[in-house]
Design an enzyme around this catalytic site. Structure first.
Site, PDB file in Angstrom:
ATOM      1  N   ASN A   1       0.837  -1.202   0.000  1.00 21.44           N
ATOM      2  CA  ASN A   1       0.000   0.000   0.000  1.00 21.44           C
ATOM      3  C   ASN A   1       0.872   1.252   0.000  1.00 21.44           C
ATOM      4  O   ASN A   1       0.767   2.123   0.883  1.00 21.44           O
ATOM      5  CB  ASN A   1      -0.941  -0.009   1.208  1.00 21.44           C
TER       6      ASN A   1
ATOM      7  N   HIS B   1      -8.808   3.589   8.638  1.00 23.32           N
ATOM      8  CA  HIS B   1      -9.354   2.321   8.150  1.00 23.32           C
ATOM      9  C   HIS B   1     -10.792   2.088   8.597  1.00 23.32           C
ATOM     10  O   HIS B   1     -11.555   1.437   7.886  1.00 23.32           O
ATOM     11  CB  HIS B   1      -8.470   1.151   8.613  1.00 23.32           C
TER      12      HIS B   1
END
Length: 460
Positions: free
Chosen positions: A283, A314
């Site tokens: 990521n 998140h």
């Protein structure tokens, strides 16, 4: 990736047929549509054939439609873009140039975007569903058709961009990435389902399996969970490339590089020999976002603050917080071991090989142990797993931090230049090459300044 499931139910029959949740089916179908739209966008709305205004409008409208159909609201990627642009504008218009780091200076936006540019950057169809994040300047440069000129001028060490060049074709890069997508999807549809992460907390398995078997299953089950991310991020990368976005110049052999906004490096992930190396290649654009909006700007405990921000970004599941708090311990312990021990094992190639094998095994075990709550999401199963392992790696990390000293972070603006963050300096140097493909104003002096900035980055 977005997490809302309030999108269209039009594809529910297909969802039932393939036995997948409708939001996942929506996502895949919308991304495949975006891939075709990207090819059409590059072919018929190329910057040489139409105006930036038309390209902005079409990219925005397609993106909004896909977002509404697929998810209803894709907040995670948009959050990254809004905050990134806010800091870039702040750096460019409200801070002194000498107070900025080199990357902040090159990314700084010195002209307030128009409403259309703002919407297009945040909502374009290439990146609204799964990203990856790109800088505002990179995106505007792509829309206005100046990215290839800037890349060429930098490679040649010249500042004059007033010439025409044929855009390099992304076809080979797109084909290679689609092949990776196909293999990742096949692996996910066949192997992943046979190796559920939840089996790590199965009562019978925990009672009968030996420690080596349990750790081996932990590793393979978490490795099997990664291909769905490989699929989503590589497909997103391919979509951007198909539209003509993502060109980063040529390598030393003259081969085109289409990894300007790539989000992962699979080989480096699977063979990482340190916690830092894994994070550097997983990521990537989110890691850069966290570094630039949090780590570089934190006044104290930047590593801890960065992990907390990542958990908040998140979502609200407790498992995210358990993973990222565990990740703080693992990161600090791994950094302490590397700083205090590694130099003893790098002189001899044979010893270095043995060291790499041992650290690869330790890294894979630590990563798998850390991310179990991220998959399980809830507190009870996560603590069931950690208690079944007697919190062994938590305790080991604390002991490492008690035994080995950590390099202290210096106070002041220079601290980020002297201390290696969890995201490697190599990644930062590459980011200066990748992320600073900049938009320019109508002022030719500003254009020359930005090209010089990128050329200096290339020489580092």
């Amino acid at each position: 990736m977005a997490t809302s499931t309030t999108g269209s139910t039009l594809l529910q029959p297909l969802s039932n047929a393939v036995r997948l949740p409708v939001d996942q089916v929506n996502f895949v179908v919308c991304q495949l549509f975006a891939l075709l739209a990207a090819i059409w966008f590059r072919t018929y709305l190329h910057s040489s054939k139409t105006s930036p205004f038309i390209r902005h409008v079409v990219a925005t409208l397609l993106g909004l439609y896909l977002a509404l159909f697929c998810f209803g609201c894709p907040m995670m990627i948009i959050t990254q873009k809004i905050t990134s642009l806010a800091f870039e504008i702040h750096d460019g218009m409200f801070r002194k140039n000498e107070d900025l780091t080199p990357s902040q200076r090159c990314l700084a936006v010195r002209r307030m975007p128009s409403l259309l540019e703002y919407l297009s950057y945040n909502c374009n169809f290439m990146g609204i569903l799964a990203g990856p994040l790109c800088s505002y300047k990179d995106y505007i440069t792509f829309i206005e058709g100046r990215s290839y000129q800037l890349q060429q001028s930098e490679a040649n060490g010249k500042e004059d961009t007033k010439y025409e060049q044929t855009d390099p074709s992304p076809n080979i890069a797109v084909a290679q990435k689609l092949l990776i997508c196909g293999l990742s999807l096949l692996f996910h549809m066949t192997i992943t389902k046979t190796l559920p992460v939840e089996y790590n907390i199965d009562d019978n398995f925990r009672a009968t399996a030996s420690w080596p078997v349990r750790f081996f299953y932990l590793y393979v089950s978490l490795m099997a969970a990664r291909p769905k991310y490989y699929f989503a991020w590589t497909l997103a990368d391919a979509i951007n490339n198909a539209a003509g976005f993502g060109f980063r110049g040529y390598d030393k052999n003259g081969v085109t590089r289409w990894d300007l906004i790539s989000n992962l490096r699979i080989q480096q992930i699977e063979f990482s020999t340190s916690f830092k190396m894994f994070l550097d290649n997983w990521n990537i654009q989110t890691a850069l976002w966290l570094k630039r909006v949090c780590y570089e700007r934190a006044t104290f405990s930047p590593t801890i603050q960065t992990f907390i921000l990542s958990a908040i970004w998140h979502g609200v599941y407790p498992g995210y917080y358990l993973t990222f708090l565990t990740g703080v311990l693992m990161t600090l312990a791994a950094r302490a071991i590397r700083n205090n021990i590694r130099h003893y094992f790098v002189e001899s190639p044979a010893v270095k090989l043995c060291y790499d094998i041992v650290t690869w095994m330790a890294t894979q075990a630590a990563i798998s142990y850390t991310v179990v709550p991220f998959v399980l999401l809830s507190v009870k199963p996560s603590f069931t797993f950690y208690s079944s392992c007697y919190f062994c790696l938590h305790i080991a990390s604390i002991l490492v931090l008690l035994v080995f000293p950590l390099k202290r972070t210096q106070k002041g603006s220079k601290k980020h230049e002297s201390v290696q963050p969890v995201w490697s300096r190599k990644l930062e140097e590459e980011s200066l090459l990748q992320k600073n493909n900049y938009s320019t104003t109508n002022n030719s002096f500003s254009q020359k300044q930005e090209i010089t900035c990128r050329y200096q980055a290339l020489k580092q």
